[in-house]
Scaffold this active site. Structure first.
Site, PDB file in Angstrom:
ATOM      1  CB  SER A  59      -1.052   0.154   1.433  1.00 36.53           C
ATOM      2  OG  SER A  59      -2.308   0.948   1.147  1.00 36.53           O
ATOM      3  NE  ARG A 129      -9.007   1.505  11.333  1.00 35.31           N
ATOM      4  CZ  ARG A 129      -8.295   1.446  10.078  1.00 35.31           C
ATOM      5  NH1 ARG A 129      -7.471   1.995   9.165  1.00 35.31           N
ATOM      6  NH2 ARG A 129      -7.754  -0.522  10.792  1.00 35.31           N
ATOM      7  CG  ASP A 224      -6.523  -3.871  -3.515  1.00 34.40           C
ATOM      8  OD1 ASP A 224      -7.326  -2.847  -3.593  1.00 34.40           O
ATOM      9  OD2 ASP A 224      -5.499  -3.131  -3.610  1.00 34.40           O
ATOM     10  CG  HIS A 257      -6.150  -2.026  -0.219  1.00 35.37           C
ATOM     11  ND1 HIS A 257      -5.388  -2.280  -1.150  1.00 35.37           N
ATOM     12  CD2 HIS A 257      -5.519  -1.203   1.100  1.00 35.37           C
ATOM     13  CE1 HIS A 257      -3.979  -1.306  -0.348  1.00 35.37           C
ATOM     14  NE2 HIS A 257      -4.212  -0.650   0.327  1.00 35.37           N
ATOM     15  CG  ASP A 258      -8.133  -5.382   5.549  1.00 31.74           C
ATOM     16  OD1 ASP A 258      -7.007  -3.929   5.365  1.00 31.74           O
ATOM     17  OD2 ASP A 258      -8.972  -5.034   5.810  1.00 31.74           O
TER      18      ASP A 258
END
Length: 295
Positions: A59, A129, A224, A257-258
């Protein structure tokens, strides 16, 4: 190492400004990815590390890897760029701005001087968040993890969190708001927005990456959508045109994305195989560095 402007070690907005004796707060200067890499290079100099066997990052960390490869090309032998991009898309910049607006509009933000008032903009940080967390997960992952499951046996027809996914997001937001500094969040998202290593090379990614001397390994993940596979392929295609040694893997994953943070078997296999190549290419007394992301 923690990046400059961070809140977990290195000097940042929560540190004391030696010129004033007060907390930096919003007066801490905005930093760019190139500044972080410059500080990492200074640490390597201090530790007498002349060259890294590999610099690895996912990232935002992947952006730092790219910067290392063009800013100090003789200081690394391998660059591993994972779930990253050569620069942010308009959509990603928009997500970051919404997050910053959530923080800055919190009544407890006080134009970044919340520590002077003895408060923290928890509501804004929590909202930022929650938004960020949504962008890290895929629709399939959220469906698999939460579906439309309820916290209770039946709907209450109120505006309180009733679905499991709502409860999860609120928990993640509240936890984050007690662990992360708001000014640091603002700084880090700006660094993401500003990242564009081609700015010094007439906007030409091929010309930019032509500066590199190392070998590359680029990894992306199918679901992602924050840093989609085609963004990694931009990097791979530019490296190929620049006649660089590059390997590429697109990993099947439902985790969005994680995924770059998770022990996916195929991911571990290809990463491990490439690190064996790195090990075989290590001259005596070389080291390996890792840079972190924002997820």
């Amino acid at each position: 190492m923690n990046n400059l402007g961070g809140c977990s070690g290195s000097t940042g907005p929560t540190s004391i400004n030696p010129e004033t004796g007060n907390i930096y707060g919003p007066d801490f200067p905005i930093v760019a990815v190139r500044d972080w890499v410059r500080s990492q290079k200074r640490l390597a100099d201090f530790l007498n590390i002349q060259q890294w066997a590999a610099v690895v990052g996912g990232s935002l960390g992947g952006m730092q890897v790219l910067r290392w490869s063009i800013q100090y090309p003789d200081r690394l032998r391998h660059a591993l760029v994972i779930a990253s991009a050569p620069k942010l898309s308009a959509q990603n910049i928009a997500f970051n701005e919404v997050a910053r607006q959530a923080i800055s509009k919190d009544p407890d933000f006080h134009a970044g001087r919340y520590m002077d008032h003895g408060v923290v903009p928890k509501a804004g940080l929590s909202q930022a968040r929650m938004l960020g967390h949504l962008t890290y997960m895929s629709g399939d992952a959220m469906k698999e993890k939460f579906g439309r499951d309820l916290k209770a046996d039946e709907l209450s027809f109120s505006f309180t969190p009733e679905f499991q996914v709502e409860s999860y997001l609120h928990y993640q937001g509240q936890k984050f708001s007690t662990q992360f500094d708001a000014n640091t969040y603002m700084l880090m998202t700006k660094a993401l927005d500003y990242f564009d290593p081609t700015i010094d090379y007439d906007g030409d990614l091929v010309k930019c990456l032509s500066q590199a001397q190392c070998k590359f390994f680029v990894v992306s993940f199918t679901t992602d959508w924050r840093f989609a596979p085609d963004r990694s392929e931009e990097i791979v295609n530019a490296l190929t045109q620049a006649d660089k040694d590059v390997s590429y893997a697109c990993i099947e994953s439902e985790n969005g994305h994680d995924a770059f943070l998770l022990p996916i078997p195929r991911y571990l296999d290809v990463f491990g195989a490439y690190m064996e190549r790195v090990e075989a290419d290590i001259p005596e007394l070389t080291n390996t560095a890792t840079t972190g992301g924002l997820s």
